[in-house]
Enzyme design. Structure first.
Site, PDB file in Angstrom:
ATOM      1  N   GLU A   1       0.843  -1.205   0.000  1.00  0.00           N
ATOM      2  CA  GLU A   1       0.000   0.000   0.000  1.00  0.00           C
ATOM      3  C   GLU A   1       0.868   1.239   0.000  1.00  0.00           C
ATOM      4  OE1 GLU A   1      -2.409   0.084   3.521  1.00  0.00           O
ATOM      5  OE2 GLU A   1      -3.046  -1.962   3.162  1.00  0.00           O
TER       6      GLU A   1
ATOM      7  N   LYS B   1       1.992   4.769   1.836  1.00  0.00           N
ATOM      8  CA  LYS B   1       2.004   5.360   3.181  1.00  0.00           C
ATOM      9  C   LYS B   1       1.540   6.808   3.035  1.00  0.00           C
ATOM     10  CE  LYS B   1       4.633   5.624   7.454  1.00  0.00           C
ATOM     11  NZ  LYS B   1       4.102   6.882   7.886  1.00  0.00           N
TER      12      LYS B   1
ATOM     13  N   ASP C   1       0.381  10.527   3.820  1.00  0.00           N
ATOM     14  CA  ASP C   1       0.988  11.489   4.736  1.00  0.00           C
ATOM     15  C   ASP C   1      -0.086  12.428   5.267  1.00  0.00           C
ATOM     16  OD1 ASP C   1       2.863  12.735   6.171  1.00  0.00           O
ATOM     17  OD2 ASP C   1       3.857  13.732   4.494  1.00  0.00           O
TER      18      ASP C   1
ATOM     19  N   TYR D   1      -8.460   7.737   3.098  1.00  0.00           N
ATOM     20  CA  TYR D   1      -8.300   6.388   2.567  1.00  0.00           C
ATOM     21  C   TYR D   1      -8.267   5.395   3.731  1.00  0.00           C
ATOM     22  CZ  TYR D   1      -7.231   7.543  -2.305  1.00  0.00           C
ATOM     23  OH  TYR D   1      -7.300   7.948  -3.599  1.00  0.00           O
TER      24      TYR D   1
ATOM     25  N   LYS E   1      10.201   4.459   3.857  1.00  0.00           N
ATOM     26  CA  LYS E   1      10.030   5.884   3.563  1.00  0.00           C
ATOM     27  C   LYS E   1      10.787   6.256   2.300  1.00  0.00           C
ATOM     28  CE  LYS E   1       8.830   8.640   7.341  1.00  0.00           C
ATOM     29  NZ  LYS E   1       9.083   9.910   7.944  1.00  0.00           N
TER      30      LYS E   1
ATOM     31  N   CYS F   1      16.087  48.195 -11.846  1.00  0.00           N
ATOM     32  CA  CYS F   1      16.182  46.825 -12.354  1.00  0.00           C
ATOM     33  C   CYS F   1      17.644  46.373 -12.322  1.00  0.00           C
ATOM     34  CB  CYS F   1      15.629  46.775 -13.779  1.00  0.00           C
ATOM     35  SG  CYS F   1      15.974  45.224 -14.618  1.00  0.00           S
TER      36      CYS F   1
ATOM     37  N   CYS G   1      18.858  46.146 -16.174  1.00  0.00           N
ATOM     38  CA  CYS G   1      18.985  47.266 -17.111  1.00  0.00           C
ATOM     39  C   CYS G   1      19.015  48.633 -16.439  1.00  0.00           C
ATOM     40  CB  CYS G   1      17.854  47.236 -18.141  1.00  0.00           C
ATOM     41  SG  CYS G   1      16.264  47.749 -17.449  1.00  0.00           S
TER      42      CYS G   1
ATOM     43  N   CYS H   1      10.061  45.785 -13.613  1.00  0.00           N
ATOM     44  CA  CYS H   1      10.995  46.689 -14.270  1.00  0.00           C
ATOM     45  C   CYS H   1      10.200  47.431 -15.337  1.00  0.00           C
ATOM     46  CB  CYS H   1      12.100  45.868 -14.921  1.00  0.00           C
ATOM     47  SG  CYS H   1      12.992  46.731 -16.207  1.00  0.00           S
TER      48      CYS H   1
ATOM     49  N   CYS I   1      15.116  46.534 -21.568  1.00  0.00           N
ATOM     50  CA  CYS I   1      15.782  45.704 -20.557  1.00  0.00           C
ATOM     51  C   CYS I   1      16.276  44.395 -21.192  1.00  0.00           C
ATOM     52  CB  CYS I   1      14.794  45.382 -19.431  1.00  0.00           C
ATOM     53  SG  CYS I   1      15.452  44.244 -18.204  1.00  0.00           S
TER      54      CYS I   1
HETATM   55  S1  IVH Z   1      -1.112   0.566   9.011  1.00  0.00           S
HETATM   56  C1  IVH Z   1      -1.107  -1.854  12.654  1.00  0.00           C
HETATM   57  N1  IVH Z   1      -1.152   1.534   6.593  1.00  0.00           N
HETATM   58  O1  IVH Z   1       1.553   5.671   9.214  1.00  0.00           O
HETATM   59  C2  IVH Z   1      -0.719  -0.976  11.540  1.00  0.00           C
HETATM   60  N2  IVH Z   1      -0.544   2.987   8.362  1.00  0.00           N
HETATM   61  O2  IVH Z   1       2.785   4.256  12.142  1.00  0.00           O
HETATM   62  C3  IVH Z   1      -1.337   0.366  11.628  1.00  0.00           C
HETATM   63  N3  IVH Z   1      -0.093   5.294   7.617  1.00  0.00           N
HETATM   64  O3  IVH Z   1       0.301   7.075  11.801  1.00  0.00           O
HETATM   65  C4  IVH Z   1      -0.977   1.296  10.571  1.00  0.00           C
HETATM   66  N4  IVH Z   1      -0.481   4.968   5.497  1.00  0.00           N
HETATM   67  O4  IVH Z   1      -1.518   6.784  10.121  1.00  0.00           O
HETATM   68  C5  IVH Z   1      -0.920   1.796   7.878  1.00  0.00           C
HETATM   69  N5  IVH Z   1      -1.259   2.245   4.380  1.00  0.00           N
HETATM   70  C6  IVH Z   1      -1.035   2.504   5.678  1.00  0.00           C
HETATM   71  C7  IVH Z   1      -0.663   3.790   6.128  1.00  0.00           C
HETATM   72  C8  IVH Z   1      -0.417   3.994   7.477  1.00  0.00           C
HETATM   73  C9  IVH Z   1      -0.142   5.863   6.412  1.00  0.00           C
HETATM   74  C10 IVH Z   1       0.273   6.035   8.852  1.00  0.00           C
HETATM   75  C11 IVH Z   1      -0.574   5.772  10.033  1.00  0.00           C
HETATM   76  C12 IVH Z   1       0.332   5.832  11.201  1.00  0.00           C
HETATM   77  C13 IVH Z   1       1.676   5.647  10.593  1.00  0.00           C
HETATM   78  C14 IVH Z   1       2.211   4.283  10.934  1.00  0.00           C
END
Ligand code: IVH
Length: 689
Positions: free
Chosen positions: A121, A123, A125, A231, A322, A420, A423, A438, A444
């Site tokens: 999946e 991650k 933000d 999501y 990350k 400027c 020029c 300018c 210029c």
């Molecule tokens: S799973 C038991 N899946 O990343 C597992 N976390 O420490 C629980 N996060 O603050 C988290 N995308 O909010 C999971 N696809 C994803 C995620 C995700 C972002 C965040 C989550 C948490 C931190 C993980």
């Protein structure tokens, strides 16, 4: 008069319809009906509920933003703790192999046992949120807090349109806690900041802060103004629901219940699959419509997850990798300005080079004086630089307590650059404008160079080979002052320039010669009149048909051109009121620049008359320019950015932010086949998508 039963039934029907279209719009990104029709349904329900308050239910779509501002947030104890996930900053693929090896060891697998299946999946933000549904109705939303106890943010979360207030389906679970991430999309973030800058408000530092700020608003009406999305990625407490056997199937099931689940996920076998997913997402990270800070790998089988269990507060069965950060610290070594084609002085921070968002950044725009004042950025300051998506690097904030020279002066552009820097003409800030410009115009050299580059560019006069280095030399040596001078160049002069062999000199002259034969629209665009882009140039050319009519028209005549407003009209008349500009135009005509005049056309003709298109991504069998020509031949117009007024977005492979914006605004999206169909003479643009 309708009976109470009939009223309740009508309200029920409307809620069903609204929920359905809301789902298509916010979750599937694929609306079926125009916004106006949705608004009509919504207003009908509002009116009905206003007249019969007894039928209002908390899960009615009219009740998303409701309730009074809170004094503070109540505490929520999570019945199943909200864990965090082990996060590794990956430098190379070995991370995925180490993770897989660890899992295999824990499960006591042998080398010849089959590979482990993983769910991959993004991650996201943003901010972790737990949504509690009881018998299908959203009853509570909570932040993660310390994992055991979070805050009740139900009122604010209800304003997130893609989160269903009621789950789909007839047999909802008794209890279903859905865990996921609330985030702010990049288009929403940019739109919000643009509005803030215009109104003199404080822009958000980044989408993540936007999400956190919105969720932690005490006044839900304020939260609603900072639009968020969500999501789902997991479960909390569940009762009365058969949990599927794998994580991926859980996500599918949540999606079936109407929860937004990202499509950017995959089931893979073994560590190679993890690396592949990681690299694929890494490549596409910039074109996603939201920020991610990495990818997450989870063991797919829930049974294996249970066997693996937890260490401290982290599951053994998941890891996050990350990506390089999109924000980094660095030092502003100097603040300088750049002079653009329209004379605007743009302040630029020269930075100590820093690796951010996957590239080394050594300059960041500071936009204008207002932005410098807001940030209070000074030379020598340590700053946070952000580079995310395809947006140019920006300074987002100053770390004030790291200011070494506390007496460093504020940067005041008009003081530092009263004239400027290129020029020496004086600079001025026009009322109502953020930019300082300018006043030198084409006197210029900086503006002259930019003007020449624009004149020669592919969509203007299309002079191949006339690039930045050459223009620098031509202007610096004084050989070329105006675009007309290009047509006076002789072979000896050109060949005398640095890095110019006889052959390349004659190629350049041939390209200049070739450019003489052009179109009126290209010529107008090439002149670089302020506010006159390619689409406007085409409209004007078609409307007037010939240059003299256009040069002698007054502002009112321009306003008659479709899509031309008073600002554009003023820019054009001002341009031609300048004798110097008329002189350059005459010289160009005298040098032999020519085009076919046309009969003035007051109304665009063709099947796609008045329709606006935006092209994005790579189409399978034609270039974007080819597509553009076809659309224009049918009377349509191609513009650069998506707005509510856009009729169609034609999207090919790797389409980026324009596609997501179109999806958000509910603009009809076509692939190449659909476009070709629309262009077919018998269809005549009358397709109902
Ligand atoms: S799973 C038991 N899946 O990343 C597992 N976390 O420490 C629980 N996060 O603050 C988290 N995308 O909010 C999971 N696809 C994803 C995620 C995700 C972002 C965040 C989550 C948490 C931190 C993980």
């Amino acid at each position: 008069m309708s009976s109470p039963a009939a009223i309740a039934e009508r309200a029920h029907k409307l809620r069903e319809q609204i929920n359905y279209h809301n789902y298509r719009y916010y979750v599937l990104d694929n609306p079926e009906i125009p916004d106006a029709e949705f608004d009509r349904l919504f207003r009908e329900l509002q009116a009905l509920e206003a007249e019969h308050p007894e039928i209002i239910s908390p899960d009615s779509p009219t009740q998303r933003v409701g309730g009074q501002p809170l004094e503070g947030f109540a505490q929520v104890r999570h019945r199943v703790p909200m864990l965090s996930i082990r996060t590794e900053t990956d430098i190379e693929s070995s991370g995925a192999y180490n993770f897989d090896a660890r899992i295999r060891r824990e499960l006591k697998l042998k080398e010849d046992d089959p590979p482990i299946e993983y769910a991959c999946e993004l991650k996201f933000d943003g901010l972790a949120i737990s949504l509690r549904y009881e018998h299908g109705v959203l009853v509570q939303a909570a932040t993660r807090g310390d994992g055991e106890t979070g805050e009740d943010v139900t009122q604010n979360v209800r304003t997130i349109h893609c989160i269903p207030l009621r789950l789909k389906g007839n047999e909802p679970p008794a209890v279903l806690e859905v865990r996921g991430e609330a985030y702010m999309s990049r288009p929403d973030f940019e739109r919000y900041n643009e509005k803030q800058r215009e109104s003199g408000g404080t822009p958000l530092v980044n989408p993540r802060n936007g999400a956190a700020g919105s969720i932690r608003q005490l006044d839900p009406a304020m939260a609603a103004q900072r639009p968020l999305s969500f999501y789902a990625y997991g479960l909390g407490e569940v009762a009365g629901w058969a949990i599927p056997a794998s994580h991926y199937a859980v996500l599918d099931a949540l999606s079936d219940l109407g929860m937004p689940v990202s499509h950017e996920r995959a089931v893979v076998q073994g560590p190679q699959g993890l690396v592949q997913f990681h690299d694929d997402i890494g490549r596409r990270r910039d074109s996603l419509p939201f920020d991610i800070d990495g990818v997450v790998y989870k063991v797919n089988s829930l049974e294996l997850q249970a066997r693996l269990g937890f260490v401290s507060r982290e599951p053994r069965w998941a890891v996050a990798h990350k990506f390089p950060a999109q924000e980094e610290l660095t030092v502003v070594e100097a603040i300088e300005v750049q002079v653009g084609r329209t004379g605007a002085l743009t302040p630029v921070a020269r930075l100590k080079p820093v690796f951010v968002g996957g590239v080394t950044v050594s300059n960041a725009t500071l936009h204008n004086q207002d932005e410098i004042d807001r940030l209070d950025v000074r030379e020598g300051d340590t700053v946070i630089v952000r580079r995310a998506g395809d947006v140019i690097p920006e300074v987002v904030s100053v770390i004030k307590d790291r200011r070494l020279h506390t007496d460093a002066p504020r940067f005041e552009m008009l003081k530092r650059y009263p004239v400027c820097p290129v020029c020496g003409s004086h600079v001025a800030r026009q009322e109502g404008e953020a930019a300082i410009r300018c006043t030198g115009g084409l006197y210029c050299p900086a503006q002259r160079k930019q003007a020449l580059l624009h004149f020669a560019s592919r969509r203007a006069m299309d002079i191949e080979g006339l690039g930045e280095k050459l223009v620098d030399q031509l202007v610096d040596t004084g050989i070329v002052r105006t675009p007309a001078d290009l047509y006076k160049l002789g072979i000896a002069k050109v060949a005398s320039l640095e890095r110019m062999a006889e052959k390349s000199a004659s190629n350049l002259l041939a390209a200049i010669e070739k450019s003489k034969h052009t179109t009126l629209a290209r010529f107008i665009f090439a002149l670089g009149i302020r506010n006159v882009g390619e689409a406007t140039a085409k409209d004007i050319a078609a409307h007037f048909g010939n240059l003299d009519a256009l040069m002698n028209a007054d502002e009112t005549a321009f306003v008659e051109v479709p899509d031309v407003g008073p600002i554009v009209a003023q820019s054009i008349t001002q341009f031609f009121a300048e004798p110097h500009n008329r002189e350059v135009v005459e010289q160009l005509r005298a040098a032999g620049v020519n085009w076919q005049d046309a009969v003035p056309r007051r109304k665009p003709l063709g099947a796609l008359a008045d329709k606006t298109f935006v092209l994005t991504g790579t189409l399978p069998s034609m270039s974007r320019d080819e597509a553009k020509e076809k659309i224009e031949a049918a009377g349509g117009k191609v513009v650069g950015s998506v707005s509510k007024k856009t009729d169609y977005v034609v999207a090919g492979a790797e389409a980026g932010s324009k596609l997501s914006k179109a999806q958000e605004l509910g603009v009809t999206i076509l692939d190449e086949d659909a476009l070709l169909l629309l262009l077919r003479p018998e269809v005549q643009g009358r397709l109902d998508f």
